[in-house]
Write a protein that holds these residues in place. Structure first.
Motif, PDB file in Angstrom:
ATOM      1  N   LEU A 134      -3.585  -6.053  -4.296  1.00 55.72           N
ATOM      2  CA  LEU A 134      -3.239  -5.043  -5.313  1.00 55.72           C
ATOM      3  C   LEU A 134      -4.344  -4.010  -5.468  1.00 55.72           C
ATOM      4  O   LEU A 134      -4.102  -2.880  -5.857  1.00 55.72           O
ATOM      5  N   LYS A 135      -5.578  -4.431  -5.190  1.00 57.40           N
ATOM      6  CA  LYS A 135      -6.725  -3.532  -5.390  1.00 57.40           C
ATOM      7  C   LYS A 135      -7.093  -2.750  -4.134  1.00 57.40           C
ATOM      8  O   LYS A 135      -8.087  -2.043  -4.124  1.00 57.40           O
ATOM      9  N   THR A 136      -6.321  -2.876  -3.067  1.00 59.35           N
ATOM     10  CA  THR A 136      -6.687  -2.159  -1.834  1.00 59.35           C
ATOM     11  C   THR A 136      -6.444  -0.667  -2.004  1.00 59.35           C
ATOM     12  O   THR A 136      -5.588  -0.225  -2.790  1.00 59.35           O
ATOM     13  N   HIS A 137      -7.203   0.103  -1.231  1.00 57.56           N
ATOM     14  CA  HIS A 137      -7.039   1.548  -1.202  1.00 57.56           C
ATOM     15  C   HIS A 137      -5.594   1.874  -0.789  1.00 57.56           C
ATOM     16  O   HIS A 137      -4.963   2.768  -1.352  1.00 57.56           O
ATOM     17  N   PHE A 138      -5.090   1.115   0.162  1.00 54.64           N
ATOM     18  CA  PHE A 138      -3.728   1.302   0.681  1.00 54.64           C
ATOM     19  C   PHE A 138      -2.714   1.298  -0.475  1.00 54.64           C
ATOM     20  O   PHE A 138      -1.898   2.202  -0.625  1.00 54.64           O
ATOM     21  N   VAL A 139      -2.795   0.260  -1.303  1.00 52.37           N
ATOM     22  CA  VAL A 139      -1.827   0.124  -2.406  1.00 52.37           C
ATOM     23  C   VAL A 139      -2.091   1.189  -3.482  1.00 52.37           C
ATOM     24  O   VAL A 139      -1.159   1.790  -4.019  1.00 52.37           O
ATOM     25  N   LYS A 140      -3.350   1.445  -3.744  1.00 53.32           N
ATOM     26  CA  LYS A 140      -3.671   2.444  -4.778  1.00 53.32           C
ATOM     27  C   LYS A 140      -3.220   3.850  -4.380  1.00 53.32           C
ATOM     28  O   LYS A 140      -2.785   4.624  -5.222  1.00 53.32           O
ATOM     29  N   GLN A 141      -3.329   4.171  -3.100  1.00 54.07           N
ATOM     30  CA  GLN A 141      -2.924   5.509  -2.653  1.00 54.07           C
ATOM     31  C   GLN A 141      -1.406   5.652  -2.605  1.00 54.07           C
ATOM     32  O   GLN A 141      -0.873   6.694  -2.949  1.00 54.07           O
ATOM     33  N   ILE A 164       3.126  -5.682   2.630  1.00 53.79           N
ATOM     34  CA  ILE A 164       4.119  -6.753   2.479  1.00 53.79           C
ATOM     35  C   ILE A 164       4.046  -7.358   1.078  1.00 53.79           C
ATOM     36  O   ILE A 164       5.069  -7.568   0.408  1.00 53.79           O
ATOM     37  N   VAL A 165       2.840  -7.594   0.612  1.00 55.09           N
ATOM     38  CA  VAL A 165       2.641  -8.271  -0.674  1.00 55.09           C
ATOM     39  C   VAL A 165       2.114  -7.296  -1.747  1.00 55.09           C
ATOM     40  O   VAL A 165       2.629  -7.243  -2.860  1.00 55.09           O
ATOM     41  N   GLY A 166       1.108  -6.478  -1.377  1.00 53.03           N
ATOM     42  CA  GLY A 166       0.467  -5.584  -2.356  1.00 53.03           C
ATOM     43  C   GLY A 166       1.447  -4.599  -2.981  1.00 53.03           C
ATOM     44  O   GLY A 166       1.554  -4.502  -4.212  1.00 53.03           O
ATOM     45  N   ASP A 169       3.955  -6.253  -5.239  1.00 56.28           N
ATOM     46  CA  ASP A 169       3.414  -6.607  -6.556  1.00 56.28           C
ATOM     47  C   ASP A 169       3.181  -5.371  -7.424  1.00 56.28           C
ATOM     48  O   ASP A 169       3.180  -5.460  -8.651  1.00 56.28           O
ATOM     49  N   ALA A 170       2.983  -4.211  -6.791  1.00 55.41           N
ATOM     50  CA  ALA A 170       2.652  -3.003  -7.560  1.00 55.41           C
ATOM     51  C   ALA A 170       3.885  -2.236  -8.034  1.00 55.41           C
ATOM     52  O   ALA A 170       3.801  -1.464  -8.994  1.00 55.41           O
ATOM     53  N   LEU A 171       5.016  -2.424  -7.385  1.00 58.33           N
ATOM     54  CA  LEU A 171       6.205  -1.601  -7.662  1.00 58.33           C
ATOM     55  C   LEU A 171       7.429  -2.467  -7.971  1.00 58.33           C
ATOM     56  O   LEU A 171       7.476  -3.625  -7.559  1.00 58.33           O
ATOM     57  N   GLY A 395       5.585 -12.756   1.651  1.00 60.23           N
ATOM     58  CA  GLY A 395       6.422 -11.580   1.356  1.00 60.23           C
ATOM     59  C   GLY A 395       7.580 -11.933   0.438  1.00 60.23           C
ATOM     60  O   GLY A 395       7.958 -11.143  -0.439  1.00 60.23           O
ATOM     61  N   VAL A 396       8.156 -13.115   0.624  1.00 64.76           N
ATOM     62  CA  VAL A 396       9.282 -13.544  -0.218  1.00 64.76           C
ATOM     63  C   VAL A 396       8.767 -13.976  -1.593  1.00 64.76           C
ATOM     64  O   VAL A 396       9.367 -13.646  -2.630  1.00 64.76           O
TER      65      VAL A 396
END
Ligand code: 3PG
Ligand code: MG
Length: 414
Positions: A134-141, A164-166, A169-171, A395-396
Motif C-alpha cells: 500500500l505504501k509503494t510509490h507505484f500504488v501512491k502514484q 495485484i494486492v496494493g 487494497d487502495a481502491l 490477489g484473491v
C-alpha cells in the motif's frame, strides 16, 4: 474456496468510471522478433473488456521478468488486443511517470489505454506484505487516478505485488470475468469432483507439483495421479527404481523431494501411477523406449514410453474428471511429443470434466487446434497449482478484503 466472498463486475456501475484493469497477458514471444507466439491469454480477457465498454479502461500487465530475453514492452500486446476488441486501443510507453498519469487523466470511455510492462517499475518485482505494498510509490502514484480496480489476472494472483494486492487494497475492487471463471472451475476440483478423478502431472518443476499431489490425496479429491516429466522420475526413484546416469545425477540434487515422495507413497501408493517404460534418444537421434526394469541409456529420459502412454490414455478416457498440468516429456524435441500429445488427445475423448493448465500444455493444445475440446483451459500455471495445493492466493485475499470494505462503507457510488 471463497469464490462468493468477493465482488464482481455485476456489483458495480462502470459507466464513465476510470477503471484500472489488471490482466495477465504475459505471453510466449519469439526470442528474436518479439512477435507473439500464443495469444490465448489475450483472447481470454475479451469478456471483461466487453463488459467494460462504457468505462475509461486503463489496462496493466507484466511481461516476463527482468533479466529474461522476453522481458519487453507491451506494445505488441496492445496491437494484438486491438484485433480482438471493438474499442480503440492506445499504448503509452510509460507506467507511473508523468506521461502515463497525464494520459490516464485524459482517458475516454470506450477506449483502452495500455500501460507499458508493469515490471519496468522495480517495486512491481517484489513480493511483499499487503501493508508494505500500500505504501509503494507505484500504488501512491496510480491509485488516486482511478474510481475502480478490476483484477482479472488470475494467472498472477499467487503474487503479492503492488498491482495485484496494493491497488486492490487502495481502491474499490472487484474480480473480472476471467478471474471469476477460473476460480469457479478450480473450486469444483477442490469441492466434490466427479469420480473417478484423475490428475496428470508432468513438467520440469517438482516443487509446485508435489504439494498438489499431497494436498489432493490427503483430502481424498483424486483417485489416480499419473506422472510424467521430472515428477515421474522423483516417484520412480522414491520407489527404488534405477534411472539413467544423467537422471540419477539430477535426482541427487532433489533428495528432499524424493523423501516427500516416499512419505506420499507410503500412504497412497495405490493411487500413484509411474511410467513402466521411458523414451530416450539414441546416438542417431532416433527415439527408443526402454522398460523401466531394463538397463537405461546414459542420457536423460525425454518422454514416457508407448506402453505407459497407452495405460495412461485408457485411465484418462474412462475418468469423470481429468486435470492436467505440465508436459509428460520434452515435447519440443521431435519424436518426444508422443506422450504429451496422447494425454491431450485422450482428454478430448473423455466424456467427463477436463481441465488443463500451464503454458506448455495450453500452448501445445492451441497448436494442435484442440483447445475448445476441453471443459476448461486455464490461463494459469503457478496460480492453479497454488490453489490445488491448498494455498490461498494473495490477489484473491485482497479482493475479499476489498468486498468487506465496500460493504462497510456501503459505497453506492459504484
Ligand atoms: C506466469 O506466467 O507464471 C504468470 O504470468 C506469472 O508470472 P511470474 O511467474 O513471472 O510471476
Ligand atoms: Mg510463473
Amino acid at each position: 474456496m471463497p469464490t462468493q466472498n468477493f465482488a464482481t463486475l455485476d456489483d458495480v456501475q462502470t459507466k464513465d468510471k476510470r477503471v484500472f484493469l489488471r490482466v495477465d497477458i504475459n505471453v510466449p514471444l519469439d526470442p528474436s522478433t518479439h512477435s507473439i507466439l500464443d495469444d490465448t491469454r489475450i483472447r481470454a480477457i475479451s469478456e471483461t473488456l466487453g463488459r467494460l465498454e462504457d468505462a475509461k479502461v486503463v489496462l496493466g500487465s507484466h511481461q516476463s521478468r527482468p533479466g529474461k530475453d522476453d522481458f519487453t514492452s507491451l506494445e505488441p500486446h496492445a496491437r494484438a488486443l486491438a484485433e480482438y476488441c471493438n474499442q480503440e486501443v492506445k499504448f503509452v510507453d510509460d507506467v507511473i511517470g508523468p506521461q502515463a498519469r497525464q494520459r490516464i487523466a485524459k482517458a475516454e470511455p470506450g477506449q483502452i489505454l495500455v500501460l507499458d510492462n508493469l515490471r519496468f517499475c522495480a517495486e512491481e518485482n517484489i513480493d511483499d506484505k499487503p501493508e508494505k505494498l500500500l505504501k509503494t510509490h507505484f500504488v501512491k502514484q496510480l491509485s488516486p487516478l482511478f474510481d475502480l480496480n478490476v483484477n482479472d489476472a488470475f494467472a498472477t494472483a499467487h503474487r503479492s505485488q503492488p498491482s495485484i494486492v496494493g491497488l486492490t487494497d487502495a481502491l474499490p475492487s472487484v474480480a473480472g470475468r476471467l478471474m471469476e471463471k477460473e476460480l469457479k472451475a478450480i473450486s469444483t476440483l477442490l469441492q466434490e469432483p466427479h469420480r473417478p478423478c484423475v490428475y496428470v502431472l508432468g513438467g520440469a518443476k517438482v516443487e509446485d507439483k508435489i504439494p498438489v499431489i499431497d494436498h489432493i490425496l490427503t483430502r481424498n479429491k483424486a483417485d489416480k495421479i499419473l506422472l510424467g516429466g521430472v515428477p515421474a522420475k522423483i516417484f520412480l526413484k522414491a520407489s527404488g527404481k534405477k534411472l539413467s546416469s544423467r537422471d540419477e545425477q539430477e535426482m541427487a540434487t532433489l533428495g528432499l523431494h524424493i523423501e516427500t515422495a516416499k512419505a506420499i507413497m507410503k500412504k497412497f501408493s495405490e493411487k500413484i501411477e509411474t511410467p513402466t517404460d521411458l523414451a530416450y534418444e539414441e546416438s542417431g537421434g532416433q527415439r527408443t523406449d526402454r522398460n523401466i526394469d531394463a538397463a537405461q541409456l546414459k542420457d536423460s529420459a525425454l518422454d514416457i514410453g508407448v506402453r505407459t502412454l497407452e495405460r495412461y490414455s485408457a485411465m484418462i478416457k474412462s475418468a469423470s474428471t481429468v486435470v492436467s498440468n505440465g508436459p509428460l516429456g520434452v515435447f519440443e524435441r521431435s519424436g518426444f511429443d508422443l506422450g504429451t500429445k496422447a494425454i491431450l488427445e485422450s482428454m478430448t475423448l473423455c466424456n467427463g470434466y477436463t481441465i488443463i493448465g500451464g503454458g506448455h500444455l495450453v500452448g501445445l493444445a492451441s497448436i494442435l487446434g484442440i483447445e475448445s475440446n476441453f471443459s476448461h483451459v486455464s490461463t494459469a500455471g503457478g496460480a492453479m497449482l497454488s490453489l490445488l495445493s491448498g494455498q490461498s492466493l494473495p490477489g484473491v485475499d485482497a479482493l475479499i478484503r476489498a468486498a468487506e470494505r465496500m460493504k462497510k462503507t456501503k459505497d453506492n457510488s459504484l
